[in-house]
Design a protein around this motif. Structure first.
Motif, PDB file in Angstrom:
ATOM      1  N   MET A   1       0.857  -1.204   0.000  1.00  0.00           N
ATOM      2  CA  MET A   1       0.000   0.000   0.000  1.00  0.00           C
ATOM      3  C   MET A   1       0.883   1.241   0.000  1.00  0.00           C
ATOM      4  SD  MET A   1      -3.198  -0.810   2.576  1.00  0.00           S
ATOM      5  CE  MET A   1      -4.132   0.652   2.193  1.00  0.00           C
ATOM      6  N   SER A   2       0.528   2.206  -0.810  1.00  0.00           N
ATOM      7  CA  SER A   2       1.277   3.464  -0.851  1.00  0.00           C
ATOM      8  C   SER A   2       0.656   4.468   0.131  1.00  0.00           C
ATOM      9  CB  SER A   2       1.244   4.032  -2.278  1.00  0.00           C
ATOM     10  OG  SER A   2      -0.069   4.452  -2.594  1.00  0.00           O
ATOM     11  N   THR A   3       1.371   5.558   0.339  1.00  0.00           N
ATOM     12  CA  THR A   3       0.826   6.616   1.207  1.00  0.00           C
ATOM     13  C   THR A   3      -0.443   7.186   0.595  1.00  0.00           C
ATOM     14  OG1 THR A   3       2.310   8.231   0.180  1.00  0.00           O
ATOM     15  CG2 THR A   3       3.039   7.246   2.250  1.00  0.00           C
ATOM     16  N   HIS A   4      -0.533   7.219  -0.731  1.00  0.00           N
ATOM     17  CA  HIS A   4      -1.738   7.707  -1.408  1.00  0.00           C
ATOM     18  C   HIS A   4      -2.926   6.796  -1.114  1.00  0.00           C
ATOM     19  CE1 HIS A   4       0.142  10.953  -3.656  1.00  0.00           C
ATOM     20  NE2 HIS A   4       1.141  10.130  -3.953  1.00  0.00           N
TER      21      HIS A   4
ATOM     22  N   ARG B   1       8.449   6.358   4.502  1.00  0.00           N
ATOM     23  CA  ARG B   1       9.347   5.204   4.389  1.00  0.00           C
ATOM     24  C   ARG B   1       9.238   4.272   5.598  1.00  0.00           C
ATOM     25  NH1 ARG B   1      14.839   8.158   2.335  1.00  0.00           N
ATOM     26  NH2 ARG B   1      13.901   9.130   0.510  1.00  0.00           N
ATOM     27  N   ALA B   2       8.631   4.778   6.703  1.00  0.00           N
ATOM     28  CA  ALA B   2       8.597   3.996   7.937  1.00  0.00           C
ATOM     29  C   ALA B   2       7.233   3.374   8.221  1.00  0.00           C
ATOM     30  CB  ALA B   2       9.003   4.894   9.107  1.00  0.00           C
ATOM     31  N   ILE B   3       6.291   3.476   7.287  1.00  0.00           N
ATOM     32  CA  ILE B   3       4.950   2.920   7.495  1.00  0.00           C
ATOM     33  C   ILE B   3       5.045   1.408   7.616  1.00  0.00           C
ATOM     34  CG2 ILE B   3       2.660   2.614   6.473  1.00  0.00           C
ATOM     35  CD1 ILE B   3       3.044   5.389   5.171  1.00  0.00           C
ATOM     36  N   GLN B   4       4.346   0.870   8.643  1.00  0.00           N
ATOM     37  CA  GLN B   4       4.410  -0.558   8.941  1.00  0.00           C
ATOM     38  C   GLN B   4       3.107  -1.252   8.553  1.00  0.00           C
ATOM     39  OE1 GLN B   4       7.228  -2.063  10.435  1.00  0.00           O
ATOM     40  NE2 GLN B   4       8.113  -0.062   9.945  1.00  0.00           N
TER      41      GLN B   4
END
Length: 159
Positions: A103-106, A135-138
């Motif tokens: 999954m992207s931030t969008h 970059r740090a999304i888990q």
């Protein structure tokens, strides 16, 4: 002769002052000793002076009413506080966000906007990117609310 006249005038003044004060004190003593004011007269005098006269039972009843008023006021304050909490909570949205691999931030921001957790997905994406959270999304499951700031959401989803 002038000296004698001065002594006589001074003595006369002292005598007049002494007897006038003695008469005033005697009148006060007579009033205190001889005059007894009836209860009705005392009530009238006090009411004329703007005082309120209450019996002991009236005073007890007044104190009980005052306590009842305080209790009701506290209950009303508690009720209003509880109602305020309910109103505040009804405006909050809670959502369980599941972030999956890839999954992207969008994608994440779009889901949060669709669920009315955030108002603008682009603002969250920009915040995550500018503050290097993207970059740090888990991967995982997170509980987010509509009251959370972008920073709080970022910290939540980055563990």
């Amino acid at each position: 002769m002038a000296f004698s006249l001065g002594v006589i005038v001074t003595t006369l003044i002292i005598t007049v002052v002494y007897f006038n004060e003695a008469e005033g004190e005697q009148e006060v003593a007579n009033v205190e000793a001889n005059e007894h004011v009836s209860i009705e007269e005392a009530h009238e005098l006090l009411e004329e002076e703007g005082h309120i006269i209450m019996s002991q039972s009236d005073m007890d009843q007044f104190e009980q009413l005052e306590e009842d008023y305080k209790d009701l006021k506290e209950q009303l304050d508690d009720y209003e506080a509880q109602e305020q909490l309910t109103d505040d909570q009804s405006d909050h949205k809670i959502y369980t966000l599941e972030i999956e691999s890839g999954m992207s931030t969008h994608n994440i921001a779009s889901v949060l906007e669709e669920e009315s957790i955030i108002d603008d997905s682009d603002e969250l994406v920009n915040y995550l990117t500018e503050n290097e959270y993207s970059r740090a999304i888990q991967v995982g499951t997170y509980v987010v609310t509509s009251e959370m700031s972008h920073q709080q959401i970022a910290i939540t989803i980055t563990n």
